[in-house]
Design an enzyme around this catalytic site. Structure first.
Site, PDB file in Angstrom:
ATOM      1  N   LYS A 161       0.825  -1.212   0.000  1.00  0.00           N
ATOM      2  CA  LYS A 161       0.000   0.000   0.000  1.00  0.00           C
ATOM      3  C   LYS A 161       0.861   1.266   0.000  1.00  0.00           C
ATOM      4  CE  LYS A 161      -2.089  -1.036   3.860  1.00  0.00           C
ATOM      5  NZ  LYS A 161      -1.369  -2.276   4.211  1.00  0.00           N
ATOM      6  N   ARG A 172      -9.845   0.164   8.933  1.00  0.00           N
ATOM      7  CA  ARG A 172      -9.317  -1.136   9.344  1.00  0.00           C
ATOM      8  C   ARG A 172     -10.333  -1.970  10.096  1.00  0.00           C
ATOM      9  NH1 ARG A 172      -3.630   0.234   8.892  1.00  0.00           N
ATOM     10  NH2 ARG A 172      -2.518  -1.658   9.400  1.00  0.00           N
ATOM     11  N   ARG A 216      11.644  -5.690   5.132  1.00  0.00           N
ATOM     12  CA  ARG A 216      11.513  -4.260   4.793  1.00  0.00           C
ATOM     13  C   ARG A 216      12.537  -3.413   5.555  1.00  0.00           C
ATOM     14  NH1 ARG A 216       5.810  -1.582   5.334  1.00  0.00           N
ATOM     15  NH2 ARG A 216       5.927  -2.542   7.391  1.00  0.00           N
ATOM     16  N   ARG A 259      11.478  -1.088  10.856  1.00  0.00           N
ATOM     17  CA  ARG A 259      10.371  -0.559  11.656  1.00  0.00           C
ATOM     18  C   ARG A 259      10.202  -1.393  12.916  1.00  0.00           C
ATOM     19  NH1 ARG A 259       4.971   0.572   8.149  1.00  0.00           N
ATOM     20  NH2 ARG A 259       3.960  -0.735   9.719  1.00  0.00           N
ATOM     21  N   ARG A 312      -0.003  -8.720  13.664  1.00  0.00           N
ATOM     22  CA  ARG A 312      -0.645  -7.758  12.758  1.00  0.00           C
ATOM     23  C   ARG A 312      -1.495  -8.480  11.714  1.00  0.00           C
ATOM     24  NH1 ARG A 312       4.436  -4.777  10.750  1.00  0.00           N
ATOM     25  NH2 ARG A 312       3.031  -3.776   9.274  1.00  0.00           N
TER      26      ARG A 312
HETATM   27  P1  AP5 Z   1       4.914  -1.571   1.804  1.00  0.00           P
HETATM   28  O1  AP5 Z   1       4.549  -0.779   0.594  1.00  0.00           O
HETATM   29  O2  AP5 Z   1       5.702  -0.889   2.863  1.00  0.00           O
HETATM   30  O3  AP5 Z   1       3.596  -2.302   2.394  1.00  0.00           O
HETATM   31  P2  AP5 Z   1       2.330  -1.729   3.149  1.00  0.00           P
HETATM   32  O4  AP5 Z   1       1.117  -2.423   2.579  1.00  0.00           O
HETATM   33  O5  AP5 Z   1       2.320  -0.232   3.135  1.00  0.00           O
HETATM   34  O6  AP5 Z   1       2.611  -2.306   4.588  1.00  0.00           O
HETATM   35  P3  AP5 Z   1       2.512  -1.636   6.017  1.00  0.00           P
HETATM   36  O7  AP5 Z   1       3.270  -2.540   6.942  1.00  0.00           O
HETATM   37  O8  AP5 Z   1       2.924  -0.210   6.008  1.00  0.00           O
HETATM   38  O9  AP5 Z   1       0.991  -1.776   6.288  1.00  0.00           O
HETATM   39  P4  AP5 Z   1       0.326  -1.814   7.641  1.00  0.00           P
HETATM   40  O10 AP5 Z   1      -1.089  -1.719   7.179  1.00  0.00           O
HETATM   41  O11 AP5 Z   1       0.624  -2.939   8.539  1.00  0.00           O
HETATM   42  O12 AP5 Z   1       0.990  -0.606   8.428  1.00  0.00           O
HETATM   43  P5  AP5 Z   1       0.484   0.817   8.803  1.00  0.00           P
HETATM   44  O13 AP5 Z   1       1.644   1.710   8.756  1.00  0.00           O
HETATM   45  O14 AP5 Z   1      -0.754   1.192   8.032  1.00  0.00           O
HETATM   46  O15 AP5 Z   1       5.712  -2.875   1.314  1.00  0.00           O
HETATM   47  C1  AP5 Z   1       6.197  -3.829   2.229  1.00  0.00           C
HETATM   48  C2  AP5 Z   1       7.566  -4.379   1.765  1.00  0.00           C
HETATM   49  O16 AP5 Z   1       7.393  -5.118   0.564  1.00  0.00           O
HETATM   50  C3  AP5 Z   1       8.612  -3.295   1.440  1.00  0.00           C
HETATM   51  O17 AP5 Z   1       9.866  -3.728   1.859  1.00  0.00           O
HETATM   52  C4  AP5 Z   1       8.554  -3.152  -0.091  1.00  0.00           C
HETATM   53  O18 AP5 Z   1       9.812  -2.770  -0.618  1.00  0.00           O
HETATM   54  C5  AP5 Z   1       8.179  -4.560  -0.504  1.00  0.00           C
HETATM   55  N1  AP5 Z   1       7.313  -4.581  -1.686  1.00  0.00           N
HETATM   56  C6  AP5 Z   1       6.244  -3.757  -1.952  1.00  0.00           C
HETATM   57  N2  AP5 Z   1       5.665  -4.099  -3.131  1.00  0.00           N
HETATM   58  C7  AP5 Z   1       6.368  -5.170  -3.606  1.00  0.00           C
HETATM   59  C8  AP5 Z   1       6.249  -5.999  -4.767  1.00  0.00           C
HETATM   60  N3  AP5 Z   1       5.279  -5.779  -5.691  1.00  0.00           N
HETATM   61  N4  AP5 Z   1       7.134  -7.020  -4.927  1.00  0.00           N
HETATM   62  C9  AP5 Z   1       8.114  -7.242  -3.973  1.00  0.00           C
HETATM   63  N5  AP5 Z   1       8.280  -6.488  -2.864  1.00  0.00           N
HETATM   64  C10 AP5 Z   1       7.409  -5.470  -2.674  1.00  0.00           C
HETATM   65  O19 AP5 Z   1      -0.001   0.587  10.313  1.00  0.00           O
HETATM   66  C11 AP5 Z   1       0.927   0.329  11.377  1.00  0.00           C
HETATM   67  C12 AP5 Z   1       0.192   0.299  12.717  1.00  0.00           C
HETATM   68  O20 AP5 Z   1      -0.458   1.562  12.951  1.00  0.00           O
HETATM   69  C13 AP5 Z   1      -0.951  -0.717  12.850  1.00  0.00           C
HETATM   70  O21 AP5 Z   1      -0.477  -1.993  13.222  1.00  0.00           O
HETATM   71  C14 AP5 Z   1      -1.820  -0.046  13.931  1.00  0.00           C
HETATM   72  O22 AP5 Z   1      -1.282  -0.242  15.218  1.00  0.00           O
HETATM   73  C15 AP5 Z   1      -1.722   1.421  13.590  1.00  0.00           C
HETATM   74  N6  AP5 Z   1      -2.785   1.878  12.675  1.00  0.00           N
HETATM   75  C16 AP5 Z   1      -2.608   2.357  11.400  1.00  0.00           C
HETATM   76  N7  AP5 Z   1      -3.793   2.660  10.846  1.00  0.00           N
HETATM   77  C17 AP5 Z   1      -4.742   2.370  11.777  1.00  0.00           C
HETATM   78  C18 AP5 Z   1      -6.159   2.446  11.775  1.00  0.00           C
HETATM   79  N8  AP5 Z   1      -6.849   2.872  10.700  1.00  0.00           N
HETATM   80  N9  AP5 Z   1      -6.821   2.062  12.896  1.00  0.00           N
HETATM   81  C19 AP5 Z   1      -6.157   1.627  13.984  1.00  0.00           C
HETATM   82  N10 AP5 Z   1      -4.802   1.520  14.047  1.00  0.00           N
HETATM   83  C20 AP5 Z   1      -4.102   1.888  12.942  1.00  0.00           C
END
Ligand code: AP5
Length: 209
Positions: A15, A91, A125, A154, A165
Site C-alpha cells: 500500500k 481497518r 523491509r 520498523r 498484525r
Molecule cells: P509496503 O509498501 O511498505 O507495504 P504496506 O502495505 O504499506 O505495509 P505496512 O506494513 O505499512 O501496512 P500496515 O497496514 O501494517 O501498516 P500501517 O503503517 O498502516 O511494502 C512492504 C515491503 O514489501 C517493502 O519492503 C517493499 O519494498 C516490498 N514490496 C512492496 N511491493 C512489492 C512488490 N510488488 N514485490 C516485492 N516487494 C514489494 O499501520 C501500522 C500500525 O499503525 C498498525 O499496526 C496499527 O497499530 C496502527 N494503525 C494504522 N492505521 C490504523 C487504523 N486505521 N486504525 C487503527 N490503528 C491503525
C-alpha cells in the site's frame, strides 16, 4: 476536483509503495494513518477513554489504535485534501462506516498478496530515515553504500509482531474488504507482480475512475 481513492490490502501488501507513486503521478494527497501515527507515537491520548496512554503501546504490539484517535486524524487530513489516496484506513467496520459519513469514494482498490509473501516482505523491509524511501533486503536495496548503511527496520516488523498484525488484519479488516466487495465497488489487483506491474494496474483503475 481531485479523485478520492481508497487503497486496501494486508500489512505488507504494498500500500505504501503504491500510494506514494500514485500521489506523485496523479497529484493527490497521500493520507496514511500508519505514517501519521508513527509521527505521533508518543502523543498523549490519556484523556480519551483508551486502555493505553500513547499510540506506541498499541502499534508496537501490532494492535489497532482506538477508533476515536484514528477517525480524528482522517477527518482532519481529508478536510484539507482535494484529491487523495487513503492508505491504512478503514481497518474495521466501524471505521468504514465513519468514512462513509465524511466523504465519498471514486475507486476502492485491493492489493491481493498471499500470507507467506506478506511475512517475507515485512520482515525484510528497511526504511531510509532521511528520505522515507521503502526498500527490501532481498527485492530492492539501494545502490549507494551510504544509503544502505543508514537503513532501519520498523519497530513492528519483527516476525512475532508481524504475525499478530496479520491476525488482527484477518479478524478486523478482512470484513471491510468483504463490505466493499458486497457493494460491488472493489477492484482486485494481483499484488504479487513486480512493483511496476502492480502500479500499471493501479494507475489504469484510477485513470478510469
Ligand atoms: P509496503 O509498501 O511498505 O507495504 P504496506 O502495505 O504499506 O505495509 P505496512 O506494513 O505499512 O501496512 P500496515 O497496514 O501494517 O501498516 P500501517 O503503517 O498502516 O511494502 C512492504 C515491503 O514489501 C517493502 O519492503 C517493499 O519494498 C516490498 N514490496 C512492496 N511491493 C512489492 C512488490 N510488488 N514485490 C516485492 N516487494 C514489494 O499501520 C501500522 C500500525 O499503525 C498498525 O499496526 C496499527 O497499530 C496502527 N494503525 C494504522 N492505521 C490504523 C487504523 N486505521 N486504525 C487503527 N490503528 C491503525
Amino acid at each position: 476536483m481531485g479523485k478520492h481513492i481508497l487503497l486496501l490490502g494486508a500489512p505488507g501488501a504494498g500500500k505504501g509503495t503504491q500510494s506514494k507513486r500514485l500521489a506523485e503521478e496523479f497529484d493527490l494527497e497521500h493520507v496514511t494513518t500508519g505514517d501519521a501515527l508513527r509521527a505521533n507515537k508518543d502523543m498523549d491520548i490519556g484523556h480519551m477513554d483508551t486502555e493505553f496512554d500513547t499510540p506506541r503501546a498499541y502499534m508496537d504490539a501490532g494492535e489497532l489504535v482506538p477508533d476515536e484517535v484514528v477517525n480524528e486524524i482522517v477527518k482532519e487530513a481529508l478536510s484539507n485534501a482535494d484529491g487523495y489516496v487513503l492508505d491504512g484506513y478503514p481497518r474495521n467496520i466501524d471505521q468504514a462506516e465513519y468514512l462513509t459519513s465524511i466523504t465519498d469514494l471514486d475507486a476502492v482498490l485491493y492489493l491481493d498478496v498471499s500470507e507467506e509473501e506478506l511475512v517475507r516482505r515485512l520482515t525484510g523491509r528497511r526504511l531510509d530515515p532521511e528520505t522515507d524511501e521503502i526498500y527490501h533486503t532481498e527485492f530492492d536495496m539501494p545502490d549507494d553504500e551510504e544509503v544502505r548503511e543508514r537503513l532501519v527496520q520498523r519497530d513492528d516488523d519483527t516476525e512475532e509482531t508481524v504475525r499478530e498484525r496479520l491476525r488482527v488484519y484477518e479478524e478486523n479488516t478482512e470484513p471491510v474488504v468483504e463490505h466493499y466487495r458486497d457493494e460491488g465497488v472493489l477492484v482486485e489487483i494481483d499484488g504479487e507482480q513486480s512493483p511496476d506491474d502492480v502500479f500499471e494496474d493501479v494507475a489504469d483503475t484510477v485513470d478510469s475512475a
